[in-house]
Design a protein around this motif. Structure first.
Motif, PDB file in Angstrom:
ATOM      1  N   CYS A   1       0.506  -1.483   0.212  1.00  0.00           N
ATOM      2  CA  CYS A   1      -0.176  -0.218  -0.312  1.00  0.00           C
ATOM      3  C   CYS A   1       0.870   1.551   0.337  1.00  0.00           C
ATOM      4  O   CYS A   1       0.555   2.148  -0.725  1.00  0.00           O
ATOM      5  CB  CYS A   1      -0.611  -0.329   1.602  1.00  0.00           C
ATOM      6  SG  CYS A   1      -2.263  -0.863   1.515  1.00  0.00           S
TER       7      CYS A   1
ATOM      8  N   ASN B   1       2.114   1.854  -3.511  1.00  0.00           N
ATOM      9  CA  ASN B   1       1.763   2.633  -4.191  1.00  0.00           C
ATOM     10  C   ASN B   1       1.609   4.214  -3.802  1.00  0.00           C
ATOM     11  O   ASN B   1       1.259   5.345  -5.119  1.00  0.00           O
ATOM     12  CB  ASN B   1       0.056   1.846  -4.154  1.00  0.00           C
ATOM     13  CG  ASN B   1      -0.116   0.612  -4.695  1.00  0.00           C
ATOM     14  OD1 ASN B   1       0.504   0.152  -5.199  1.00  0.00           O
ATOM     15  ND2 ASN B   1      -2.005  -0.119  -4.021  1.00  0.00           N
TER      16      ASN B   1
ATOM     17  N   THR C   1      -7.031   3.909   3.927  1.00  0.00           N
ATOM     18  CA  THR C   1      -6.325   2.323   4.003  1.00  0.00           C
ATOM     19  C   THR C   1      -5.410   2.116   5.602  1.00  0.00           C
ATOM     20  O   THR C   1      -5.015   1.148   6.159  1.00  0.00           O
ATOM     21  CB  THR C   1      -4.830   2.709   3.013  1.00  0.00           C
ATOM     22  OG1 THR C   1      -5.952   2.567   1.315  1.00  0.00           O
ATOM     23  CG2 THR C   1      -4.000   1.018   2.631  1.00  0.00           C
TER      24      THR C   1
ATOM     25  N   TYR D   1     -10.011  -4.977  -0.284  1.00  0.00           N
ATOM     26  CA  TYR D   1      -8.719  -5.228  -0.941  1.00  0.00           C
ATOM     27  C   TYR D   1      -9.762  -4.512  -2.773  1.00  0.00           C
ATOM     28  O   TYR D   1      -9.065  -4.403  -3.475  1.00  0.00           O
ATOM     29  CB  TYR D   1      -9.228  -6.941  -1.621  1.00  0.00           C
ATOM     30  CG  TYR D   1      -7.480  -7.356  -0.409  1.00  0.00           C
ATOM     31  CD1 TYR D   1      -6.323  -6.705  -0.607  1.00  0.00           C
ATOM     32  CD2 TYR D   1      -7.957  -8.657   0.934  1.00  0.00           C
ATOM     33  CE1 TYR D   1      -5.304  -7.651   0.768  1.00  0.00           C
ATOM     34  CE2 TYR D   1      -6.807  -8.967   1.462  1.00  0.00           C
ATOM     35  CZ  TYR D   1      -5.609  -8.168   1.173  1.00  0.00           C
ATOM     36  OH  TYR D   1      -4.135  -8.453   1.896  1.00  0.00           O
TER      37      TYR D   1
ATOM     38  N   TYR E   1      -8.427  -1.677  -2.353  1.00  0.00           N
ATOM     39  CA  TYR E   1      -6.835  -1.176  -3.038  1.00  0.00           C
ATOM     40  C   TYR E   1      -6.747  -1.898  -4.815  1.00  0.00           C
ATOM     41  O   TYR E   1      -5.658  -1.510  -5.555  1.00  0.00           O
ATOM     42  CB  TYR E   1      -5.701  -3.325  -2.704  1.00  0.00           C
ATOM     43  CG  TYR E   1      -4.638  -3.628  -2.781  1.00  0.00           C
ATOM     44  CD1 TYR E   1      -3.456  -2.442  -2.045  1.00  0.00           C
ATOM     45  CD2 TYR E   1      -4.253  -4.383  -3.506  1.00  0.00           C
ATOM     46  CE1 TYR E   1      -2.071  -2.645  -2.644  1.00  0.00           C
ATOM     47  CE2 TYR E   1      -2.899  -4.423  -3.301  1.00  0.00           C
ATOM     48  CZ  TYR E   1      -2.156  -3.832  -3.609  1.00  0.00           C
ATOM     49  OH  TYR E   1      -0.867  -4.384  -3.481  1.00  0.00           O
TER      50      TYR E   1
ATOM     51  N   TYR F   1      -7.339   1.399  -6.378  1.00  0.00           N
ATOM     52  CA  TYR F   1      -6.508   1.744  -6.571  1.00  0.00           C
ATOM     53  C   TYR F   1      -4.914   1.698  -7.868  1.00  0.00           C
ATOM     54  O   TYR F   1      -4.369   2.384  -8.417  1.00  0.00           O
ATOM     55  CB  TYR F   1      -5.380   2.111  -5.765  1.00  0.00           C
ATOM     56  CG  TYR F   1      -4.657   3.120  -5.662  1.00  0.00           C
ATOM     57  CD1 TYR F   1      -5.330   4.715  -4.404  1.00  0.00           C
ATOM     58  CD2 TYR F   1      -3.224   4.011  -5.182  1.00  0.00           C
ATOM     59  CE1 TYR F   1      -4.572   5.707  -4.317  1.00  0.00           C
ATOM     60  CE2 TYR F   1      -2.940   4.528  -4.615  1.00  0.00           C
ATOM     61  CZ  TYR F   1      -3.399   5.782  -4.695  1.00  0.00           C
ATOM     62  OH  TYR F   1      -2.821   7.001  -5.354  1.00  0.00           O
TER      63      TYR F   1
END
Length: 333
Positions: A164, A167, A191, A289, A292, A295
């Motif tokens: 994460c 990202n 997050t 998820y 996630y 993203y």
């Protein structure tokens, strides 16, 4: 747009191919040139280093072509024919011809675009029964997929947090221009909060064998309803993007079905998967998820937006797509 490399220009000439197709066409991703030549497809990896993948040498490109064929035969055995050299002799390129290999390509059977799940969704051509069959295939694949202590480590809290954070660091430069600053901060904060509040759940998933060598890129464009169900184009370039919680893989396709406005099919896919796999704990991680995965798709669209080889229309589509995915990620969180 930058001029196409000479090798790709040559592959667009039907005379370069042994089968001499009537016509050819070119598709691109950030990582590959994809030449459609009649009933065959040749996928050539771009000589790029994107940090999370490195295709900068011929030997690396050959290796990852071989990995792509090996790994994708798990879910789509008939489409992946093998790896072929692209040779050059007297300034002429040939597929599997005489002379030294200057490049390698994954050779595939052409999968009809109209049979892809994303195309069928647009035409309202997807039934609950079709989605249930996909869920059953994915559940069976996950049951058989490799796992180990080393693979399980990729589903730990620390590993997920690291993914994460990666990202956010890789998309920071797009804030303001593509992703609104407020939206970026919101997704980042939510997050972090979810990870802190559910630390024990991530550790339990790793202990219970739910971290597997998965497909890694399971969205609608990679599911084809032809001669059964072919799920293709898994991630071969970085093992850690395949190693993950099966919940993350299920969430990926569920998120994409949501994106097409088919929440009913998304819920049916998840319900069927849970019934077959008996993984009821998965639901507690589903929205996390989904966010996630949305993203990540937004991030990939940003990278495509920066690709110097893509056409202007593709660049515009990548921009629109990135913004839609980031907004979807925020909605889940």
């Amino acid at each position: 747009m930058a001029e196409l490399p000479a090798l790709i220009q040559a592959l667009l000439d039907p005379q370069t191919h042994p089968e001499k197709p009537a016509k050819t066409a070119l598709l691109q991703t950030q990582m590959s040139f994809i030449v459609i030549a009649g009933g065959l497809v040749y996928k050539v990896k771009k000589p790029v280093n994107l940090g999370y993948l490195d295709y900068t040498t011929l030997e690396k490109r050959r290796h990852f072509c071989e990995q792509e064929v090996l790994l994708n035969r798990r879910l789509c055995p008939d489409a992946y024919l093998g790896v072929v050299p692209v040779t050059r002799q007297e300034n002429r390129f040939r597929i599997d011809g005489e002379g030294a290999a200057v490049e390698y390509a994954v050779q595939m059977r052409y999968l009809p675009a109209e049979a892809m799940l994303d195309a069928l969704l647009v035409r309202n051509g997807v039934s609950p029964e079709m989605i249930a069959r996909v869920a059953e295939k994915v559940a069976d694949f996950h049951r058989r997929a490799q796992t180990s202590a080393a693979i399980s480590a990729f589903g730990s809290l620390e590993a997920v947090r690291g993914n994460c954070e990666e990202n956010f660091s890789q998309t920071g430069k797009y804030t303001g221009a593509i992703i609104p600053e407020e939206q970026y901060r919101h997704i980042q904060a939510r997050t972090g909060a979810f990870l802190r509040e559910n630390a024990s759940l991530f550790q339990q998933r790793a202990r219970s064998g739910r971290i597997r060598d998965c497909h890694g890129d399971l969205h609608a464009a990679h599911v084809c309803f032809t001669d059964g169900i072919c799920i293709y184009d898994c991630i071969e370039f970085n093992d850690r993007f395949r190693y993950g919680d099966v919940a993350a893989e299920v969430a990926f396709l569920a998120m994409d079905l949501d994106r097409y406005g088919r929440r009913d099919l998304s819920e049916h896919f998840v319900a069927t998967y849970v019934a077959v796999s008996r993984d009821r704990e998965l639901k507690a991680l589903l929205n996390f998820y989904k966010g996630y995965r949305a993203y990540v798709r937004g991030k990939v669209a940003c990278f495509k937006y920066d690709d110097p080889y893509i056409f202007a229309a593709e660049r515009d589509r990548a921009l629109t797509e990135a913004r839609r995915y980031f907004a979807l990620a925020a909605s889940y969180l």
